[in-house]
Write a protein that holds these residues in place. Structure first.
Motif, PDB file in Angstrom:
ATOM      1  N   VAL A 177      25.861  15.683   4.145  1.00 61.26           N
ATOM      2  CA  VAL A 177      25.400  15.092   5.403  1.00 61.26           C
ATOM      3  C   VAL A 177      24.315  15.982   5.981  1.00 61.26           C
ATOM      4  CG1 VAL A 177      26.052  14.320   7.719  1.00 61.26           C
ATOM      5  CG2 VAL A 177      27.678  14.101   5.814  1.00 61.26           C
ATOM      6  N   ASN A 178      23.099  15.454   6.004  1.00 62.18           N
ATOM      7  CA  ASN A 178      21.946  16.244   6.466  1.00 62.18           C
ATOM      8  C   ASN A 178      21.918  17.606   5.777  1.00 62.18           C
ATOM      9  OD1 ASN A 178      21.272  14.100   8.066  1.00 62.18           O
ATOM     10  ND2 ASN A 178      21.672  15.115  10.025  1.00 62.18           N
ATOM     11  N   SER A 179      22.107  17.585   4.442  1.00 62.77           N
ATOM     12  CA  SER A 179      22.020  18.762   3.561  1.00 62.77           C
ATOM     13  C   SER A 179      23.201  19.725   3.696  1.00 62.77           C
ATOM     14  CB  SER A 179      20.714  19.538   3.804  1.00 62.77           C
ATOM     15  OG  SER A 179      19.593  18.704   3.576  1.00 62.77           O
ATOM     16  N   VAL A 180      24.252  19.318   4.403  1.00 61.71           N
ATOM     17  CA  VAL A 180      25.437  20.164   4.560  1.00 61.71           C
ATOM     18  C   VAL A 180      26.619  19.498   3.848  1.00 61.71           C
ATOM     19  CG1 VAL A 180      27.059  21.216   6.193  1.00 61.71           C
ATOM     20  CG2 VAL A 180      24.612  21.069   6.758  1.00 61.71           C
ATOM     21  N   GLU A 181      27.322  20.248   2.988  1.00 61.05           N
ATOM     22  CA  GLU A 181      28.489  19.696   2.299  1.00 61.05           C
ATOM     23  C   GLU A 181      29.647  19.513   3.288  1.00 61.05           C
ATOM     24  OE1 GLU A 181      29.912  21.715  -1.147  1.00 61.05           O
ATOM     25  OE2 GLU A 181      28.379  20.838  -2.459  1.00 61.05           O
ATOM     26  N   GLU A 182      30.239  18.340   3.257  1.00 60.72           N
ATOM     27  CA  GLU A 182      31.403  18.035   4.075  1.00 60.72           C
ATOM     28  C   GLU A 182      32.456  17.372   3.184  1.00 60.72           C
ATOM     29  OE1 GLU A 182      31.591  18.958   7.131  1.00 60.72           O
ATOM     30  OE2 GLU A 182      29.554  19.066   7.944  1.00 60.72           O
ATOM     31  N   THR A 183      33.731  17.537   3.528  1.00 61.23           N
ATOM     32  CA  THR A 183      34.818  16.914   2.776  1.00 61.23           C
ATOM     33  C   THR A 183      35.504  15.869   3.646  1.00 61.23           C
ATOM     34  OG1 THR A 183      35.191  18.939   1.505  1.00 61.23           O
ATOM     35  CG2 THR A 183      36.964  17.314   1.507  1.00 61.23           C
ATOM     36  N   VAL A 184      35.647  14.677   3.108  1.00 56.77           N
ATOM     37  CA  VAL A 184      36.334  13.591   3.810  1.00 56.77           C
ATOM     38  C   VAL A 184      37.580  13.212   3.009  1.00 56.77           C
ATOM     39  CG1 VAL A 184      34.284  12.691   4.971  1.00 56.77           C
ATOM     40  CG2 VAL A 184      34.838  11.899   2.671  1.00 56.77           C
ATOM     41  N   PRO A 185      38.641  12.763   3.678  1.00 58.33           N
ATOM     42  CA  PRO A 185      39.913  12.536   2.971  1.00 58.33           C
ATOM     43  C   PRO A 185      39.974  11.264   2.142  1.00 58.33           C
ATOM     44  CG  PRO A 185      40.139  12.005   5.300  1.00 58.33           C
ATOM     45  CD  PRO A 185      38.769  12.588   5.141  1.00 58.33           C
ATOM     46  N   ASP A 186      39.098  10.285   2.435  1.00 56.72           N
ATOM     47  CA  ASP A 186      39.205   8.991   1.772  1.00 56.72           C
ATOM     48  C   ASP A 186      37.847   8.589   1.212  1.00 56.72           C
ATOM     49  OD1 ASP A 186      41.145   6.559   1.480  1.00 56.72           O
ATOM     50  OD2 ASP A 186      39.257   5.688   2.155  1.00 56.72           O
ATOM     51  N   LYS A 187      37.864   7.746   0.178  1.00 55.73           N
ATOM     52  CA  LYS A 187      36.603   7.333  -0.442  1.00 55.73           C
ATOM     53  C   LYS A 187      35.827   6.335   0.412  1.00 55.73           C
ATOM     54  CE  LYS A 187      38.871   3.851  -3.371  1.00 55.73           C
ATOM     55  NZ  LYS A 187      39.119   3.440  -4.781  1.00 55.73           N
ATOM     56  N   HIS A 188      36.484   5.708   1.355  1.00 57.87           N
ATOM     57  CA  HIS A 188      35.791   4.781   2.255  1.00 57.87           C
ATOM     58  C   HIS A 188      35.367   5.545   3.515  1.00 57.87           C
ATOM     59  CE1 HIS A 188      36.805   1.347  -0.222  1.00 57.87           C
ATOM     60  NE2 HIS A 188      38.049   1.770  -0.269  1.00 57.87           N
ATOM     61  N   VAL A 189      34.069   5.704   3.693  1.00 54.14           N
ATOM     62  CA  VAL A 189      33.530   6.511   4.792  1.00 54.14           C
ATOM     63  C   VAL A 189      32.769   5.602   5.742  1.00 54.14           C
ATOM     64  CG1 VAL A 189      31.990   8.413   5.379  1.00 54.14           C
ATOM     65  CG2 VAL A 189      33.392   8.534   3.313  1.00 54.14           C
ATOM     66  N   THR A 190      33.052   5.747   7.032  1.00 56.38           N
ATOM     67  CA  THR A 190      32.421   4.879   8.030  1.00 56.38           C
ATOM     68  C   THR A 190      31.191   5.551   8.645  1.00 56.38           C
ATOM     69  OG1 THR A 190      33.719   5.747   9.887  1.00 56.38           O
ATOM     70  CG2 THR A 190      34.692   3.938   8.597  1.00 56.38           C
ATOM     71  N   PHE A 191      30.363   4.713   9.242  1.00 55.19           N
ATOM     72  CA  PHE A 191      29.186   5.178   9.981  1.00 55.19           C
ATOM     73  C   PHE A 191      29.602   6.202  11.034  1.00 55.19           C
ATOM     74  CE2 PHE A 191      26.533   4.840  13.757  1.00 55.19           C
ATOM     75  CZ  PHE A 191      25.226   4.900  13.266  1.00 55.19           C
ATOM     76  N   GLU A 192      30.677   5.881  11.761  1.00 52.33           N
ATOM     77  CA  GLU A 192      31.113   6.746  12.858  1.00 52.33           C
ATOM     78  C   GLU A 192      31.589   8.109  12.355  1.00 52.33           C
ATOM     79  OE1 GLU A 192      30.514   2.852  14.305  1.00 52.33           O
ATOM     80  OE2 GLU A 192      31.737   3.519  12.593  1.00 52.33           O
ATOM     81  N   GLN A 193      32.260   8.126  11.186  1.00 55.30           N
ATOM     82  CA  GLN A 193      32.686   9.401  10.610  1.00 55.30           C
ATOM     83  C   GLN A 193      31.500  10.297  10.303  1.00 55.30           C
ATOM     84  OE1 GLN A 193      35.318   7.648   7.410  1.00 55.30           O
ATOM     85  NE2 GLN A 193      36.310   9.642   7.610  1.00 55.30           N
TER      86      GLN A 193
END
Length: 249
Positions: A177-193
């Protein structure tokens, strides 16, 4: 000299001593899995049928029997042949009501199971994994398949399945995200997340708008724009988001 009621084979192995003369010899027995219980056999060199009979099973039925050696290997125990408890390094025995077995390897140990269907948790128990390790099925020419404890593995496929243990993979999905690695718990990622990840301290201002593009998504289209209320399916690692903040006058 009177004989004791039994000598425990496991104790003799751990104490690195010979079996004592006794009326019976205690071993650990499991049926169709790895849940062991104590049974006593009348001879230090029993036949496979004697072991089954001591476990309360019909020795004339179709059973296959393995000795689960302390090295982690399995050894076939023929029902009409003897197995010497005095020097084999085995206190555990596993039986299956079956007429065939299914070979596989685990960390280069040759093992066998009495059914084609093998639960992943059994592999974890056999491998004695640490909390930081996982079991993988080797895939020639491809990516090794992670085996979860509640997965079921079919051992009846052509060839011998080869399993290994390795460090447990990172949980979650790694996105950029904007060149920064982030980890999300689910494969479905929302705009708001994604907005929250890109601008975690952004004030809730009605005149601030966010626009977003993405690429390398798992779901089609694999690149495009994502709007408010939308979502996209991301890859395990590598989906990229770019978020732009605009202040409207």
């Amino acid at each position: 000299m009177s004989l004791s009621n039994y000598d425990d084979v496991g104790d003799a192995i751990r104490e690195d001593r010979a079996l004592r003369e006794a009326l019976a010899y205690r071993i650990r027995f499991a049926l169709e899995g790895l849940t062991f219980r104590n049974i006593d056999v009348p001879d230090p060199v029993p036949t496979g049928r004697q072991i089954l009979a001591s476990a309360g099973l019909e020795p004339r039925a179709d059973y296959i029997l393995y000795a689960y050696l302390n090295t982690g290997d399995f050894e076939d125990v023929r029902l009409d042949e003897t197995f010497d408890l005095r020097g084999k390094g085995a206190e555990r025995f596993i039986a299956f009501k079956s007429d065939r077995d299914f070979k596989f390897s685990l960390n280069d140990r040759q093992l066998a199971w009495g059914h084609a269907d093998l639960l992943g948790s059994v592999l974890y128990d056999l491998a004695d994994t640490s909390p930081d390790e996982a079991v993988f099925l080797e895939v020639r020419g491809g990516e090794d398949r992670l085996i979860e404890p509640d997965d079921r593995v079919n051992l009846d496929a052509p060839g011998i399945e080869r399993f290994i243990t390795a460090p447990k993979p990172q949980t979650g999905y790694v996105i950029l995200v904007n060149s920064v690695e982030e980890t999300v718990p689910d494969k479905h990622v929302t705009f708001e997340q994604v907005v929250k990840l890109s601008h975690p301290n952004a004030p809730a201002e009605t005149n601030v708008k966010f626009s977003m593009t993405y690429r390398h998504a798992a779901s089609p289209p694999h690149a495009g724009e994502l709007g408010e209320g939308g979502s996209v399916e991301v890859k395990k690692k590598g989906t990229v988001f770019n978020v732009t903040r605009t202040v409207q006058s």
